[in-house]
Design an enzyme around this catalytic site. Structure first.
Site, mmCIF file in Angstrom:
data_model
loop_
_atom_site.group_PDB
_atom_site.id
_atom_site.type_symbol
_atom_site.label_atom_id
_atom_site.label_comp_id
_atom_site.label_asym_id
_atom_site.label_seq_id
_atom_site.Cartn_x
_atom_site.Cartn_y
_atom_site.Cartn_z
ATOM 1 N N SER A 1 0.808 -1.234 0.128
ATOM 2 C CA SER A 1 -0.125 0.265 -0.032
ATOM 3 C C SER A 1 0.852 1.363 0.192
ATOM 4 C CB SER A 1 -0.717 0.054 1.222
ATOM 5 O OG SER A 1 -1.964 -1.097 1.251
HETATM 6 N N1 SAH Z 1 -1.326 -4.607 3.956
HETATM 7 C C1 SAH Z 1 -0.484 -4.740 2.735
HETATM 8 C C2 SAH Z 1 -1.180 -4.257 1.416
HETATM 9 C C3 SAH Z 1 -2.118 -5.555 1.044
HETATM 10 S S1 SAH Z 1 -2.729 -5.661 -0.505
HETATM 11 C C4 SAH Z 1 0.649 -4.078 2.963
HETATM 12 O O1 SAH Z 1 0.993 -3.442 3.843
HETATM 13 O O2 SAH Z 1 1.761 -4.382 2.172
HETATM 14 C C5 SAH Z 1 -4.016 -6.764 -0.208
HETATM 15 C C6 SAH Z 1 -3.655 -8.057 0.210
HETATM 16 O O3 SAH Z 1 -4.865 -8.740 0.719
HETATM 17 C C7 SAH Z 1 -2.779 -9.018 -1.000
HETATM 18 O O4 SAH Z 1 -1.803 -9.545 -0.520
HETATM 19 C C8 SAH Z 1 -4.085 -10.129 -1.047
HETATM 20 O O5 SAH Z 1 -3.494 -11.287 -1.445
HETATM 21 C C9 SAH Z 1 -4.666 -10.145 0.152
HETATM 22 N N2 SAH Z 1 -5.956 -10.469 0.212
HETATM 23 C C10 SAH Z 1 -7.089 -10.426 -0.763
HETATM 24 N N3 SAH Z 1 -8.219 -11.307 -0.140
HETATM 25 C C11 SAH Z 1 -8.058 -11.834 1.008
HETATM 26 C C12 SAH Z 1 -8.713 -12.648 1.799
HETATM 27 N N4 SAH Z 1 -9.706 -13.050 1.528
HETATM 28 N N5 SAH Z 1 -8.047 -13.033 3.022
HETATM 29 C C13 SAH Z 1 -6.652 -12.527 3.024
HETATM 30 N N6 SAH Z 1 -5.832 -11.748 2.334
HETATM 31 C C14 SAH Z 1 -6.570 -11.446 1.310
#
Ligand code: SAH
Length: 224
Positions: A71
């Site tokens: 992010s």
């Molecule tokens: N918080 C992260 C950014 C996340 S991007 C950071 O600091 O880098 C969103 C993430 O959510 C991705 O890695 C994706 O694979 C995950 N994601 C999507 N759906 C999800 C779910 N149902 N459960 C867990 N993770 C999920």
């Protein structure tokens, strides 16, 4: 030096770039100094490939593999501010991704539990987190299910674009607990940030904030 330890290098250049980024966020209107100091503490460059140090400290999202992104710093600042985290709180993050947001929450003194659905990303990030001085519990699984055995949580942060409020996560929120969640609205791939507060009688209070773009929150786990 052990090759694995190289990742921990946080030199004057990194620290200088990070301080500039924090000043930029302050100029943009971020006021919560506890959040800014957590952002100033966590070395964002260790979550990116070493050739992208400049990108690590510019306010932009960045690909981290498996089609996912770390992010943008201003998005991490917004979500962390809205979550109103106090030391010692039990926090659940959905979407570990790079692990950066989890470290920012840990730097604020939260006991962080974080779930990732993509297997490769989960193992890659777990390895990086083990080299950093934060105690973060990582889980491979479907964030829509939450973590019933560790519930209830003081705070729940969703870092992927959700189609609606996940009912099981609402159940796992303590009375007076707060959830921050980007929910799909309008064009596909666009979300409005929402802050949900659970009243002691179980009803929900909802506040709506600005527009954001997150990768989608998907069900189940994936092996890529
Ligand atoms: N918080 C992260 C950014 C996340 S991007 C950071 O600091 O880098 C969103 C993430 O959510 C991705 O890695 C994706 O694979 C995950 N994601 C999507 N759906 C999800 C779910 N149902 N459960 C867990 N993770 C999920």
């Amino acid at each position: 030096m052990h090759p694995k330890m190289k990742i921990l290098e946080d030199n004057y250049r990194h620290k200088g770039l990070r301080q500039q980024l924090i000043n930029q966020l302050r100029d943009e209107g971020f006021k919560d100094e506890r959040v800014l100091s957590a952002l100033n503490e966590v070395p964002r460059h260790v979550f990116l490939d070493s050739s992208f140090v400049e990108f690590a400290y510019s306010d932009q999202p960045f690909p981290i593999g498996s089609g996912q992104t770390i992010s943008q710093p201003s998005t991490v600042a917004s979500q962390t501010e809205l979550l109103i985290v106090e030391r010692g709180m039990k926090v659940l993050e959905i979407g570990t991704g790079s692990g950066y947001q989890a470290c920012v929450l840990a730097a604020m003194g939260a006991k962080v539990h974080t779930i990732e659905r993509q297997r490769n990303l989960y193992f890659h990030t777990k390895e990086i987190l083990e080299q950093l001085p934060y105690r973060i519990k990582t889980f491979l699984g479907d964030g829509f299910e939450g973590l019933p055995t560790y519930a209830p949580f003081d705070r729940i942060l969703i870092t992927a674009g959700a189609p609606q409020l996940p009912p099981k996560l609402i159940q796992q929120l303590k009375p007076n607990g707060i959830m921050v969640i980007p929910i799909d609205e309008g064009e596909p791939g666009h979300q409005k940030m929402r802050r949900i507060t659970k009243n002691p009688d179980g009803t929900l209070r909802e506040e709506v904030f600005g527009d954001f773009t997150f990768v989608p929150m998907l069900t189940g786990t994936a092996s890529d």
